[in-house]
Each structure stands twice: as C-alpha cells, then as structure tokens.
Design a protein around this motif. Structure first.
Motif, PDB file in Angstrom:
ATOM      1  N   LEU A  77       0.852  -1.186   0.000  1.00 24.65           N
ATOM      2  CA  LEU A  77       0.000   0.000   0.000  1.00 24.65           C
ATOM      3  C   LEU A  77       0.888   1.237   0.000  1.00 24.65           C
ATOM      4  CD1 LEU A  77      -2.745  -1.107   2.557  1.00 24.65           C
ATOM      5  CD2 LEU A  77      -2.873  -1.103   0.074  1.00 24.65           C
ATOM      6  N   GLU A  78       0.940   1.878  -1.135  1.00 24.12           N
ATOM      7  CA  GLU A  78       1.737   3.099  -1.284  1.00 24.12           C
ATOM      8  C   GLU A  78       0.814   4.282  -0.998  1.00 24.12           C
ATOM      9  OE1 GLU A  78       4.925   2.895  -1.744  1.00 24.12           O
ATOM     10  OE2 GLU A  78       4.979   0.760  -2.247  1.00 24.12           O
ATOM     11  N   VAL A  79       0.869   4.812   0.223  1.00 22.10           N
ATOM     12  CA  VAL A  79      -0.075   5.855   0.632  1.00 22.10           C
ATOM     13  C   VAL A  79       0.599   7.186   0.932  1.00 22.10           C
ATOM     14  CG1 VAL A  79      -1.774   4.204   1.497  1.00 22.10           C
ATOM     15  CG2 VAL A  79      -0.002   5.036   3.032  1.00 22.10           C
ATOM     16  N   ALA A  80       1.905   7.258   0.886  1.00 22.29           N
ATOM     17  CA  ALA A  80       2.615   8.511   1.194  1.00 22.29           C
ATOM     18  C   ALA A  80       2.197   9.601   0.211  1.00 22.29           C
ATOM     19  CB  ALA A  80       4.125   8.298   1.131  1.00 22.29           C
ATOM     20  N   GLY A  81       1.790  10.762   0.756  1.00 18.07           N
ATOM     21  CA  GLY A  81       1.385  11.903  -0.054  1.00 18.07           C
ATOM     22  C   GLY A  81      -0.039  11.792  -0.599  1.00 18.07           C
ATOM     23  N   GLU A 121       3.569  10.835   6.459  1.00 19.06           N
ATOM     24  CA  GLU A 121       4.673   9.895   6.592  1.00 19.06           C
ATOM     25  C   GLU A 121       4.119   8.501   6.837  1.00 19.06           C
ATOM     26  OE1 GLU A 121       8.563   9.101   9.480  1.00 19.06           O
ATOM     27  OE2 GLU A 121       7.156  10.704   9.968  1.00 19.06           O
ATOM     28  N   VAL A 122       4.744   7.519   6.212  1.00 19.50           N
ATOM     29  CA  VAL A 122       4.372   6.112   6.430  1.00 19.50           C
ATOM     30  C   VAL A 122       5.320   5.552   7.478  1.00 19.50           C
ATOM     31  CG1 VAL A 122       4.141   3.826   5.394  1.00 19.50           C
ATOM     32  CG2 VAL A 122       3.506   5.850   4.076  1.00 19.50           C
ATOM     33  N   LEU A 123       4.768   5.110   8.599  1.00 20.06           N
ATOM     34  CA  LEU A 123       5.572   4.548   9.679  1.00 20.06           C
ATOM     35  C   LEU A 123       5.745   3.032   9.524  1.00 20.06           C
ATOM     36  CD1 LEU A 123       3.892   6.570  12.551  1.00 20.06           C
ATOM     37  CD2 LEU A 123       6.004   7.112  11.320  1.00 20.06           C
ATOM     38  N   ARG A 124       4.750   2.396   8.940  1.00 14.17           N
ATOM     39  CA  ARG A 124       4.827   0.961   8.654  1.00 14.17           C
ATOM     40  C   ARG A 124       4.025   0.706   7.382  1.00 14.17           C
ATOM     41  NH1 ARG A 124       1.636  -2.692  12.559  1.00 14.17           N
ATOM     42  NH2 ARG A 124       0.005  -2.088  11.124  1.00 14.17           N
ATOM     43  N   THR A 125       4.627   0.040   6.427  1.00 15.05           N
ATOM     44  CA  THR A 125       3.982  -0.225   5.143  1.00 15.05           C
ATOM     45  C   THR A 125       2.839  -1.223   5.323  1.00 15.05           C
ATOM     46  OG1 THR A 125       6.093   0.099   4.051  1.00 15.05           O
ATOM     47  CG2 THR A 125       4.388  -0.985   2.773  1.00 15.05           C
ATOM     48  N   GLY A 126       1.755  -0.959   4.639  1.00 11.29           N
ATOM     49  CA  GLY A 126       0.610  -1.874   4.671  1.00 11.29           C
ATOM     50  C   GLY A 126       0.651  -2.815   3.484  1.00 11.29           C
ATOM     51  N   ARG A 148      -1.831  -5.505   0.803  1.00  5.15           N
ATOM     52  CA  ARG A 148      -3.106  -6.015   0.296  1.00  5.15           C
ATOM     53  C   ARG A 148      -2.810  -7.339  -0.398  1.00  5.15           C
ATOM     54  NH1 ARG A 148      -4.739  -1.814  -2.936  1.00  5.15           N
ATOM     55  NH2 ARG A 148      -5.882  -0.922  -1.222  1.00  5.15           N
ATOM     56  N   TRP A 149      -3.643  -8.335  -0.141  1.00  4.51           N
ATOM     57  CA  TRP A 149      -3.474  -9.649  -0.757  1.00  4.51           C
ATOM     58  C   TRP A 149      -4.693  -9.950  -1.603  1.00  4.51           C
ATOM     59  CZ3 TRP A 149       0.158 -13.018  -1.750  1.00  4.51           C
ATOM     60  CH2 TRP A 149      -0.169 -14.324  -2.076  1.00  4.51           C
ATOM     61  N   LYS A 150      -4.493  -9.961  -2.919  1.00  2.00           N
ATOM     62  CA  LYS A 150      -5.553 -10.277  -3.878  1.00  2.00           C
ATOM     63  C   LYS A 150      -6.803  -9.452  -3.624  1.00  2.00           C
ATOM     64  CE  LYS A 150      -3.667 -14.705  -5.007  1.00  2.00           C
ATOM     65  NZ  LYS A 150      -3.890 -16.080  -5.357  1.00  2.00           N
ATOM     66  N   GLY A 151      -6.578  -8.141  -3.440  1.00  2.00           N
ATOM     67  CA  GLY A 151      -7.690  -7.207  -3.297  1.00  2.00           C
ATOM     68  C   GLY A 151      -8.176  -6.992  -1.875  1.00  2.00           C
ATOM     69  N   ARG A 152      -7.710  -7.757  -0.915  1.00  2.00           N
ATOM     70  CA  ARG A 152      -8.157  -7.630   0.475  1.00  2.00           C
ATOM     71  C   ARG A 152      -7.011  -7.078   1.311  1.00  2.00           C
ATOM     72  NH1 ARG A 152      -8.278 -10.786   5.275  1.00  2.00           N
ATOM     73  NH2 ARG A 152      -6.942 -12.338   4.331  1.00  2.00           N
ATOM     74  N   VAL A 153      -7.298  -6.037   2.097  1.00  2.00           N
ATOM     75  CA  VAL A 153      -6.258  -5.430   2.936  1.00  2.00           C
ATOM     76  C   VAL A 153      -5.904  -6.412   4.050  1.00  2.00           C
ATOM     77  CG1 VAL A 153      -5.701  -3.537   4.504  1.00  2.00           C
ATOM     78  CG2 VAL A 153      -7.000  -3.083   2.420  1.00  2.00           C
ATOM     79  N   LEU A 154      -4.640  -6.850   4.059  1.00  2.00           N
ATOM     80  CA  LEU A 154      -4.153  -7.731   5.124  1.00  2.00           C
ATOM     81  C   LEU A 154      -3.782  -6.928   6.359  1.00  2.00           C
ATOM     82  CD1 LEU A 154      -1.746 -10.222   3.322  1.00  2.00           C
ATOM     83  CD2 LEU A 154      -4.035 -10.651   4.170  1.00  2.00           C
ATOM     84  N   ARG A 155      -3.114  -5.819   6.095  1.00  2.00           N
ATOM     85  CA  ARG A 155      -2.684  -4.961   7.197  1.00  2.00           C
ATOM     86  C   ARG A 155      -2.662  -3.528   6.688  1.00  2.00           C
ATOM     87  NH1 ARG A 155       3.299  -5.502   9.328  1.00  2.00           N
ATOM     88  NH2 ARG A 155       3.677  -4.302   7.459  1.00  2.00           N
ATOM     89  N   ALA A 156      -3.342  -2.658   7.419  1.00  5.87           N
ATOM     90  CA  ALA A 156      -3.355  -1.244   7.049  1.00  5.87           C
ATOM     91  C   ALA A 156      -1.985  -0.631   7.318  1.00  5.87           C
ATOM     92  CB  ALA A 156      -4.428  -0.509   7.843  1.00  5.87           C
ATOM     93  N   ALA A 157      -1.637   0.347   6.511  1.00  8.23           N
ATOM     94  CA  ALA A 157      -0.388   1.073   6.722  1.00  8.23           C
ATOM     95  C   ALA A 157      -0.525   1.921   7.988  1.00  8.23           C
ATOM     96  CB  ALA A 157      -0.079   1.948   5.518  1.00  8.23           C
ATOM     97  N   MET A 158       0.537   2.019   8.755  1.00 12.84           N
ATOM     98  CA  MET A 158       0.540   2.867   9.929  1.00 12.84           C
ATOM     99  C   MET A 158       1.129   4.213   9.500  1.00 12.84           C
ATOM    100  SD  MET A 158       2.315   2.213  13.642  1.00 12.84           S
ATOM    101  CE  MET A 158       1.726   0.534  13.690  1.00 12.84           C
ATOM    102  N   VAL A 159       0.350   5.309   9.656  1.00 19.44           N
ATOM    103  CA  VAL A 159       0.767   6.584   9.059  1.00 19.44           C
ATOM    104  C   VAL A 159       0.609   7.735  10.040  1.00 19.44           C
ATOM    105  CG1 VAL A 159       0.144   5.813   6.742  1.00 19.44           C
ATOM    106  CG2 VAL A 159      -1.534   7.028   8.098  1.00 19.44           C
ATOM    107  N   ARG A 160       1.314   8.828   9.684  1.00 16.91           N
ATOM    108  CA  ARG A 160       1.129  10.122  10.338  1.00 16.91           C
ATOM    109  C   ARG A 160       0.403  10.984   9.327  1.00 16.91           C
ATOM    110  NH1 ARG A 160       4.698  14.435  10.315  1.00 16.91           N
ATOM    111  NH2 ARG A 160       6.280  13.048   9.471  1.00 16.91           N
ATOM    112  N   VAL A 161      -0.672  11.632   9.789  1.00 17.70           N
ATOM    113  CA  VAL A 161      -1.550  12.406   8.893  1.00 17.70           C
ATOM    114  C   VAL A 161      -1.383  13.907   9.153  1.00 17.70           C
ATOM    115  CG1 VAL A 161      -3.964  12.805   8.272  1.00 17.70           C
ATOM    116  CG2 VAL A 161      -3.198  10.520   8.844  1.00 17.70           C
TER     117      VAL A 161
END
Length: 181
Positions: A128-132, A159-164, A166-179
C-alpha cells in the motif's frame, strides 16, 4: 440346471398375475390387455408424461449437481487464497524488519528482502503506497496527526511509519501513518 427355466410370473400358471412385478400388465405400465398387446393411445400418453417427468427430474438433478460442483470449487479456491493470505500476513513483519534494517544501513539484508518481496508480489501481494495520498482509513491507520498548512482540505498522509499490504484485493494490514491536515 434344467432347460425348463421360466421367469416368475411369466408362463407359469402357479404364479397369480396380481403378484407379478408389473402387476400382470404384460410389461407395459397401465395396460389392461394380454401380454404382448400394444398399449392404447391413452396409455402411451401416460407413459410419455411419466417419461417427461423423470427426464425433467434428471435434468434438474444434474443442474443442481453442477451448481454444487462449481460452488465447492469456488469455496476451495477462496479457502486456498485465505490460507495463503494468512501466511503472507505472518511474513509482513519479516519484510518490515528487512525494510528497517535497510533504512539503518545494514548491509546484506537486500539479498533476502528483494527476492522475498518479489516472490510475494508475483503471488498477489500489493504494498500500500499511501505517502502523499489523501488519508483513507480503509488502507491506513492514523497513529499521529499534525496540523495542516492552513487550507481545510482533506487530510493527507505525511509519513508512512509501517507499510501496509493487500493480498488479492483484500487489505491484510493497514499502513501505519502520520496524517497532516
């Protein structure tokens, strides 16, 4: 064994016609004539209707079985995907440790991290590339918040603190971020 073999109920006067397997009908269900007599048109209609009922029942049964087979195959494939997803979910901390080691300049980790990440991505892992990007709680978990630049726009991942993952369309683990914002 003698040459005088007869079926019970056929050409055997000791067996009553009412006790034969076909009810004394001479082989055709619903006829009332002598054995070998052609069934009447009414009897033919009854036989055709019964045949059509059995045929319809067989077609429905075959369709039900085909639907069951497809449903079972789909469920087995879904279960295999979920099982693989559980394994990948357990490997995400390994990828995190490798990523942290690379960020701190540890050498030799890239030889493990890159092939492992490549293999998992070929099988269906998406990072999950969520930075920016605008903050989306479906793919990111905000653990810190900072004020924005003054515009009241949507919150953005600063900032992404921990990368999230997704496995075959289902989020396995959400990214841990600063907003921010």
């Amino acid at each position: 064994m003698s040459d005088d073999t007869t079926e019970p109920g056929r050409n055997d006067p000791s067996v009553d016609a009412a006790t034969t397997t076909d009810g004394g009908a001479g082989g055709a269900s619903g006829t009332t004539g002598e054995p070998g007599e052609a069934p009447s048109d009414e009897d033919g209609e009854v036989l055709r209707a019964e045949r059509d009922q059995w045929r319809d029942a067989a077609v429905r049964l075959q369709a039900d079985f085909e639907n069951y087979r497809k449903r079972a195959a789909g469920q087995a494939a879904d279960e295999a995907d979920r099982a693989a997803g559980r394994i990948v979910e357990q490997l995400l901390p390994v990828l995190d440790a490798c990523e942290a080691a690379l960020a701190h300049g540890v050498t030799g980790v890239d030889a493990v991290w890159t092939p492992l990440l490549d293999a998992l991505q070929k099988q269906g892992l998406e990072r999950l590339e969520v930075a920016g990007q605008p903050y989306d709680p479906a793919g990111a978990e905000a653990v810190a918040h900072e004020p924005g630049d003054g515009d009241d726009g949507a919150p953005v991942v600063a900032e992404v603190l921990r990368t999230g993952g997704r496995w075959k369309g289902r989020v396995l683990r959400a990214a841990m971020v600063r907003v921010r914002g």
